[in-house]
Design a protein around this motif. Structure first.
Motif, PDB file in Angstrom:
ATOM      1  N   ASN A  26       8.307  10.814  10.245  1.00 12.47           N
ATOM      2  CA  ASN A  26       9.674  11.715   9.995  1.00 12.47           C
ATOM      3  C   ASN A  26      10.418  12.033  11.215  1.00 12.47           C
ATOM      4  OD1 ASN A  26       8.928  11.687   7.262  1.00 12.47           O
ATOM      5  ND2 ASN A  26       7.812  13.500   7.399  1.00 12.47           N
ATOM      6  N   LYS A  27       9.703  11.821  12.564  1.00 14.01           N
ATOM      7  CA  LYS A  27      10.343  12.176  13.949  1.00 14.01           C
ATOM      8  C   LYS A  27      11.359  11.084  14.293  1.00 14.01           C
ATOM      9  CE  LYS A  27       7.264  15.239  16.083  1.00 14.01           C
ATOM     10  NZ  LYS A  27       6.137  15.481  17.373  1.00 14.01           N
ATOM     11  N   VAL A  28      11.044   9.874  13.728  1.00 13.41           N
ATOM     12  CA  VAL A  28      11.477   8.668  14.086  1.00 13.41           C
ATOM     13  C   VAL A  28      12.833   8.412  13.390  1.00 13.41           C
ATOM     14  CG1 VAL A  28      11.365   6.259  14.442  1.00 13.41           C
ATOM     15  CG2 VAL A  28       9.305   7.665  15.120  1.00 13.41           C
ATOM     16  N   GLU A  29      13.903   7.982  14.001  1.00 12.60           N
ATOM     17  CA  GLU A  29      15.134   7.575  13.378  1.00 12.60           C
ATOM     18  C   GLU A  29      14.901   6.081  13.109  1.00 12.60           C
ATOM     19  OE1 GLU A  29      18.528   8.868  15.828  1.00 12.60           O
ATOM     20  OE2 GLU A  29      17.579  10.775  16.009  1.00 12.60           O
ATOM     21  N   ASP A  60       0.731  -1.368   0.073  1.00 13.96           N
ATOM     22  CA  ASP A  60       0.050  -0.021  -0.055  1.00 13.96           C
ATOM     23  C   ASP A  60       0.791   1.196  -0.187  1.00 13.96           C
ATOM     24  OD1 ASP A  60      -2.663   1.210   0.102  1.00 13.96           O
ATOM     25  OD2 ASP A  60      -2.246   1.756   2.194  1.00 13.96           O
ATOM     26  N   ASN A  61       2.037   1.088  -0.261  1.00 16.25           N
ATOM     27  CA  ASN A  61       3.067   2.182   0.067  1.00 16.25           C
ATOM     28  C   ASN A  61       2.965   3.022   1.319  1.00 16.25           C
ATOM     29  OD1 ASN A  61       4.125   1.729  -2.760  1.00 16.25           O
ATOM     30  ND2 ASN A  61       2.190   2.443  -3.618  1.00 16.25           N
ATOM     31  N   GLN A  62       2.852   2.265   2.392  1.00 20.38           N
ATOM     32  CA  GLN A  62       2.607   3.010   3.481  1.00 20.38           C
ATOM     33  C   GLN A  62       4.206   3.291   3.731  1.00 20.38           C
ATOM     34  OE1 GLN A  62       0.207   1.088   6.146  1.00 20.38           O
ATOM     35  NE2 GLN A  62      -1.448   1.151   4.718  1.00 20.38           N
ATOM     36  N   PRO A  63       4.602   4.652   4.454  1.00 17.19           N
ATOM     37  CA  PRO A  63       5.958   5.092   4.587  1.00 17.19           C
ATOM     38  C   PRO A  63       6.648   4.411   5.865  1.00 17.19           C
ATOM     39  CG  PRO A  63       4.419   6.833   5.386  1.00 17.19           C
ATOM     40  CD  PRO A  63       3.765   5.564   4.621  1.00 17.19           C
ATOM     41  N   ALA A  64       5.822   3.665   6.965  1.00 13.19           N
ATOM     42  CA  ALA A  64       6.241   3.431   7.847  1.00 13.19           C
ATOM     43  C   ALA A  64       5.176   2.346   8.693  1.00 13.19           C
ATOM     44  CB  ALA A  64       6.640   4.370   9.109  1.00 13.19           C
ATOM     45  N   LEU A 119       3.093   4.294  23.333  1.00 14.84           N
ATOM     46  CA  LEU A 119       4.480   5.095  23.472  1.00 14.84           C
ATOM     47  C   LEU A 119       5.268   4.323  22.154  1.00 14.84           C
ATOM     48  CD1 LEU A 119       5.295   4.523  27.147  1.00 14.84           C
ATOM     49  CD2 LEU A 119       4.524   6.469  25.963  1.00 14.84           C
ATOM     50  N   LEU A 120       5.718   5.325  21.543  1.00 14.61           N
ATOM     51  CA  LEU A 120       6.699   4.926  20.278  1.00 14.61           C
ATOM     52  C   LEU A 120       8.180   5.591  20.621  1.00 14.61           C
ATOM     53  CD1 LEU A 120       4.372   6.108  17.580  1.00 14.61           C
ATOM     54  CD2 LEU A 120       4.555   3.815  18.464  1.00 14.61           C
ATOM     55  N   ALA A 121       9.311   4.868  20.095  1.00 19.76           N
ATOM     56  CA  ALA A 121      10.495   5.355  20.373  1.00 19.76           C
ATOM     57  C   ALA A 121      10.959   6.246  19.251  1.00 19.76           C
ATOM     58  CB  ALA A 121      11.557   4.203  20.556  1.00 19.76           C
ATOM     59  N   LYS A 122      11.578   7.277  19.465  1.00 17.46           N
ATOM     60  CA  LYS A 122      11.986   8.195  18.382  1.00 17.46           C
ATOM     61  C   LYS A 122      13.404   7.861  17.819  1.00 17.46           C
ATOM     62  CE  LYS A 122      11.407  12.741  18.778  1.00 17.46           C
ATOM     63  NZ  LYS A 122      11.275  13.908  19.463  1.00 17.46           N
ATOM     64  N   LYS A 139       9.612   2.141   6.966  1.00 21.72           N
ATOM     65  CA  LYS A 139      10.117   2.479   8.352  1.00 21.72           C
ATOM     66  C   LYS A 139       9.848   1.843   9.588  1.00 21.72           C
ATOM     67  CE  LYS A 139      11.790   6.734   9.145  1.00 21.72           C
ATOM     68  NZ  LYS A 139      11.955   8.052   9.638  1.00 21.72           N
ATOM     69  N   PRO A 140      10.557   0.964  10.337  1.00 26.27           N
ATOM     70  CA  PRO A 140      10.019   0.301  11.365  1.00 26.27           C
ATOM     71  C   PRO A 140      10.107   1.326  12.770  1.00 26.27           C
ATOM     72  CG  PRO A 140      12.376  -0.159  11.060  1.00 26.27           C
ATOM     73  CD  PRO A 140      11.971   0.480   9.958  1.00 26.27           C
ATOM     74  N   ILE A 141       9.049   1.359  13.600  1.00 26.69           N
ATOM     75  CA  ILE A 141       8.989   2.141  14.533  1.00 26.69           C
ATOM     76  C   ILE A 141       8.611   1.318  15.776  1.00 26.69           C
ATOM     77  CG2 ILE A 141       7.624   3.819  15.718  1.00 26.69           C
ATOM     78  CD1 ILE A 141       6.930   5.024  12.879  1.00 26.69           C
TER      79      ILE A 141
END
Length: 291
Positions: A279-282, A31-35, A91-94, A61-63
C-alpha cells in the motif's frame, strides 16, 4: 489473510533464480496476491521486462527492488576471494523518485564497488535512501549473520542504524525454510529459528515492524530439482558432490495459505505488513522520451 511476496529472484539473478517473470506473475495472480516484488541479486536487469509483463496482470501491483550486497568495510575495499558476498539487503522503491535512487545505488555497486559482486556501503545508502523501503534480508543479511555468530550487541546496533536511516520504512524480515527431503540444506532452518527469535525481540524492544518472506528462487515445489542443477552450474560442482552447496528446496513461490501455515499462528502481523508495504508503493512508469 492477504500476503505478497517481497523477496523474489527471477532468472535475472543469473544462475541462481530459476523462473521467468511471467511465471511469477501468473502464480501471484492465480493466488489473488495483491503485489509482487522483483529483488534480483545485485542487479536490475529484469526491471523493463517485469513492468512489461505486469501490464498483463492488472490486479498484481509490481514492486521494483533489488537484493543488494553491502560491504561492511566500504565499497572500495578489495580483499581476498573469501569476501565475495558481503551482506544481503532488500531495497524496494516506493515511487519514481525511489526508483531513481535505487538505480543510483545499484549502478554504484557496479561502477565503484565491484569485486566478485557489485557492492555498496553505508555511505551510498545514506546518500540515496529516500523513498526506499528496506528489509533486513535472509541469513546472508548483516543482522542475521551477527546473530548466528553470537554478536548480539552488534546485531542490535545494526538494526537501530537502519531504523534511524529508513524510519518507518525499515522492516525486520522473518524466513523459515524447513527442509522436507533428504538431499537438501537442513541446517538453515535451525539458524532461521535462532535469528527469528532475536528479530522478534528487537521488533518489540525498538518498535520495528516484522515481515515474512520466502526467498523465492523458483515457482513451484516441483521445480526444486531443476533449481538444484542450476546451482551446480553456478558453483561449478558435480551433482553427486557431497560437499556442494545445497538450498533447502523450500524456496518456491508459496501460496498465501502456505505462508499463513508457517507464520499465521505466531506472527500474523508479519503477513499483514507485506500488504502494508504494498500500500506504500505507488504505480508509476519508467518510460520516457529519448534523452
Amino acid at each position: 489473510m492477504a500476503f505478497a511476496h517481497l523477496h523474489v529472484h527471477t532468472y535475472y539473478s543469473i544462475l541462481d533464480g530459476q523462473a521467468s517473470i511471467k511465471a511469477h506473475f501468473k502464480k501471484a495472480a492465480e493466488d489473488n496476491q495483491p503485489a509482487l516484488a522483483i529483488t534480483d541479486h545485485g542487479n536490475m536487469f529484469g526491471v523493463k521486462e517485469f513492468l512489461k509483463v505486469a501490464k498483463d496482470f492488472p490486479d498484481v501491483k509490481p514492486i521494483i527492488g533489488c537484493e543488494v550486497y553491502v560491504n561492511p568495510e566500504g565499497r572500495f575495499n578489495k580483499r581476498g576471494k573469501e569476501d565475495q558476498g558481503a551482506y544481503h539487503l532488500i531495497l524496494l522503491a516506493k515511487n519514481l523518485a525511489g526508483y531513481y535512487n535505487l538505480v543510483k545505488i545499484v549502478s554504484t555497486g557496479w561502477t565503484e564497488g565491484f569485486y566478485y559482486k557489485p557492492k555498496i556501503d553505508r555511505e551510498i545508502l545514506e546518500k540515496y535512501h529516500e523513498n526506499l523501503i528496506c528489509c533486513s534480508a535472509c541469513l546472508g543479511g548483516e543482522i542475521p549473520k551477527y546473530i548466528n555468530t553470537g554478536q548480539l550487541e552488534k546485531a542490535e546496533e545494526t538494526a537501530l542504524w537502519y531504523k534511524n536511516l529508513f524510519g518507518e520504512d525499515y522492516y525486520l524480515e522473518l524466513q523459515l525454510h524447513k527442509a522436507t527431503v533428504e538431499r537438501a540444506n537442513h541446517e538453515a532452518y535451525g539458524m532461521q529459528c535462532k535469528v527469528n527469535e532475536k528479530l522478534v525481540e528487537f521488533s518489540r524492544k525498538h518498535n520495528i515492524p516484522l515481515i515474512c518472506t520466502n526467498d523465492v528462487h523458483f515457482v513451484d515445489e516441483k521445480d526444486a530439482e531443476a533449481h538444484d542443477r542450476l546451482i551446480c552450474l553456478s558453483t561449478g560442482k558435480d551433482l553427486d558432490d557431497p560437499k556442494r552447496m545445497l538450498y533447502s528446496k523450500q524456496e518456491w513461490m508459496k501460496t498465501t495459505a502456505e505462508m499463513e501455515a508457517i507464520f499465521g499462528a505466531e506472527h500474523p502481523e508479519a503477513l499483514e505488513n507485506t500488504v502494508a508495504i504494498c500500500n506504500k508503493v505507488e504505480v508509476y512508469s519508467i518510460d520516457h522520451a529519448p534523452i
